[in-house]
Design an enzyme around this catalytic site. Structure first.
Site, PDB file in Angstrom:
ATOM      1  N   ARG A 213      25.365  74.436  46.997  1.00  0.00           N
ATOM      2  CA  ARG A 213      24.561  74.259  48.223  1.00  0.00           C
ATOM      3  C   ARG A 213      25.506  74.276  49.447  1.00  0.00           C
ATOM      4  O   ARG A 213      26.581  73.698  49.428  1.00  0.00           O
ATOM      5  CB  ARG A 213      23.812  72.941  48.132  1.00  0.00           C
ATOM      6  N   VAL A 214      25.110  74.981  50.495  1.00  0.00           N
ATOM      7  CA  VAL A 214      25.977  75.117  51.671  1.00  0.00           C
ATOM      8  C   VAL A 214      25.428  74.266  52.814  1.00  0.00           C
ATOM      9  O   VAL A 214      24.244  74.323  53.136  1.00  0.00           O
ATOM     10  CB  VAL A 214      26.080  76.611  52.083  1.00  0.00           C
ATOM     11  N   SER A 215      26.327  73.463  53.397  1.00  0.00           N
ATOM     12  CA  SER A 215      25.961  72.568  54.500  1.00  0.00           C
ATOM     13  C   SER A 215      25.908  73.330  55.827  1.00  0.00           C
ATOM     14  O   SER A 215      26.598  74.328  56.008  1.00  0.00           O
ATOM     15  CB  SER A 215      27.006  71.461  54.579  1.00  0.00           C
ATOM     16  N   ASP A 216      25.145  72.792  56.768  1.00  0.00           N
ATOM     17  CA  ASP A 216      25.116  73.369  58.124  1.00  0.00           C
ATOM     18  C   ASP A 216      26.414  73.133  58.892  1.00  0.00           C
ATOM     19  O   ASP A 216      26.677  73.801  59.891  1.00  0.00           O
ATOM     20  CB  ASP A 216      23.986  72.703  58.927  1.00  0.00           C
TER      21      ASP A 216
ATOM     22  N   THR B 133      27.918  62.188  58.034  1.00  0.00           N
ATOM     23  CA  THR B 133      28.747  63.319  58.450  1.00  0.00           C
ATOM     24  C   THR B 133      29.405  62.949  59.774  1.00  0.00           C
ATOM     25  O   THR B 133      28.884  62.121  60.511  1.00  0.00           O
ATOM     26  CB  THR B 133      27.799  64.527  58.626  1.00  0.00           C
TER      27      THR B 133
ATOM     28  N   GLY C  15      20.839  69.196  56.476  1.00  0.00           N
ATOM     29  CA  GLY C  15      21.409  70.501  56.826  1.00  0.00           C
ATOM     30  C   GLY C  15      20.378  71.605  56.871  1.00  0.00           C
ATOM     31  O   GLY C  15      20.409  72.465  57.768  1.00  0.00           O
TER      32      GLY C  15
ATOM     33  N   GLY D 287      22.443  65.301  60.056  1.00  0.00           N
ATOM     34  CA  GLY D 287      21.088  65.162  59.526  1.00  0.00           C
ATOM     35  C   GLY D 287      20.931  66.081  58.328  1.00  0.00           C
ATOM     36  O   GLY D 287      21.921  66.535  57.756  1.00  0.00           O
TER      37      GLY D 287
END
Ligand code: ASP
Length: 311
Positions: free
Chosen positions: A201-204, A173, A225, A223
């Protein structure tokens, strides 16, 4: 905004993860990060604002196929690319972003366009509609390497918890944090996600847990999420600075807590005084910075060096 100019500061990252053994990989990663640092820092010397420098830095990193954002994003469990990007203007304390967007070159540009909107965080279908509204050209960010990686994972029936490995220089990332010469802070983070994740799925990266800034401090995380969200890492560090801790102390306390909880993550940070800091619980963090005099990086930190500062 004060009229007296200060020394701009810049830190960016291309991900975090396990050990970086491949020296060819190390040299190439270092070259990419340092050349992008140089290009963005030159803009800051020409009075670019923090938000513009963050966007430019994110675009350059998204366009570098080595990193897991924009071109070169990893594939999800169904073989599709879905990207997320978060942008926060610290001086206006304004967050915007896109979640799980497909077929665009630079997700950070969508986050940029959303900064001035009433609705500032859009996900998949809504983000695609927004692209249509803006006439953003269709772009396929898939690279042959990512496709091959996914095909290999499929042979093993997707037994890994994330796609690729840093050791093979394939994952990472991206994030950029800037203090401009006017004293404004901003942070941007862009990702193809963990890779191999469930659809939806939702990333940070497009949440304040992974990307946060005020006029006192700014942070971008990388890293796993879920670990970053559980620690609410970016917002936690920034708020600790707002409550009076030095940046170094805020990073140290937050990273120690994350270590206690066995998290796998990293963060890059700046504050309004110009202090630069980074922290990690992962073995390595691919970050580079410009402190106004020199360019440095964290590529060869030992796994036990978990925080660092440059004041
Ligand atoms: N934080 C990203 C995510 O979990 C992945 C990464 O930083 O490598 O989506």
């Amino acid at each position: 905004m004060s009229t007296e100019k200060i020394q701009p500061k810049l830190i960016l990252h291309g991900g975090a993860g396990s050990s970086l053994k491949d020296k060819g990989g190390l040299t190439a990663v270092r070259q990419s990060l340092h050349s992008i640092i140089k290009e963005v820092y030159d803009l800051l010397l020409k009075d670019a604002t923090a938000i513009d420098a963050v966007i430019k830095g994110c675009e350059l990193l998204e366009n570098e196929p080595r990193f897991n954002a924009g071109t070169g994003s990893v594939l999800q469990s169904d073989g599709q690319i879905r990207m997320s990007a978060g942008l926060m203007d610290g001086s206006r304390q304004s967050f915007s972003g896109v979640i799980n967007v497909s077929r665009v070159k630079n997700p950070i540009q969508l986050a940029q366009s959303l900064q001035q909107q009433t609705d500032r965080l859009l996900s998949d279908y809504g983000a695609a509609e927004f692209c249509r509204e803006l006439n953003v050209p269709i772009y396929d960010p898939l690279t042959d390497l990512r496709l091959q990686e996914w095909i290999e994972e499929r042979k093993d029936n997707f037994t890994k918890k994330m796609a690729g490995t840093i050791a093979e220089s394939r994952q990472g990332t991206i994030g950029v944090v800037v203090l401009d010469c006017f004293g404004n802070l901003a942070a941007g983070t862009s990702t193809g996600g963990k890779g191999l994740e469930k659809i939806g799925r939702v990333s940070d990266s497009a949440m304040p847990a992974g990307n946060y800034a005020t006029n006192q401090a700014a942070v971008s995380c990388t890293g796993i999420g879920e670990d970053i969200i559980d620690e609410c890492l970016a917002a936690k560090i920034v708020i600790r600075v707002a409550d009076g801790l030095s940046l170094e102390a805020a990073v140290k306390k937050s990273i120690l807590e994350a270590k206690e909880n066995n998290r796998d993550l990293g963060a890059i940070c700046l504050d309004a005084t110009g202090a630069i800091a980074w922290g990690k619980t992962s073995e390595i963090l691919l970050a580079a910075y410009h402190d106004g005099t020199t360019i440095g990086d964290t590529l060869e930190l030992s796994p036990t060096e978990y925080i660092g500062t440059k004041i």
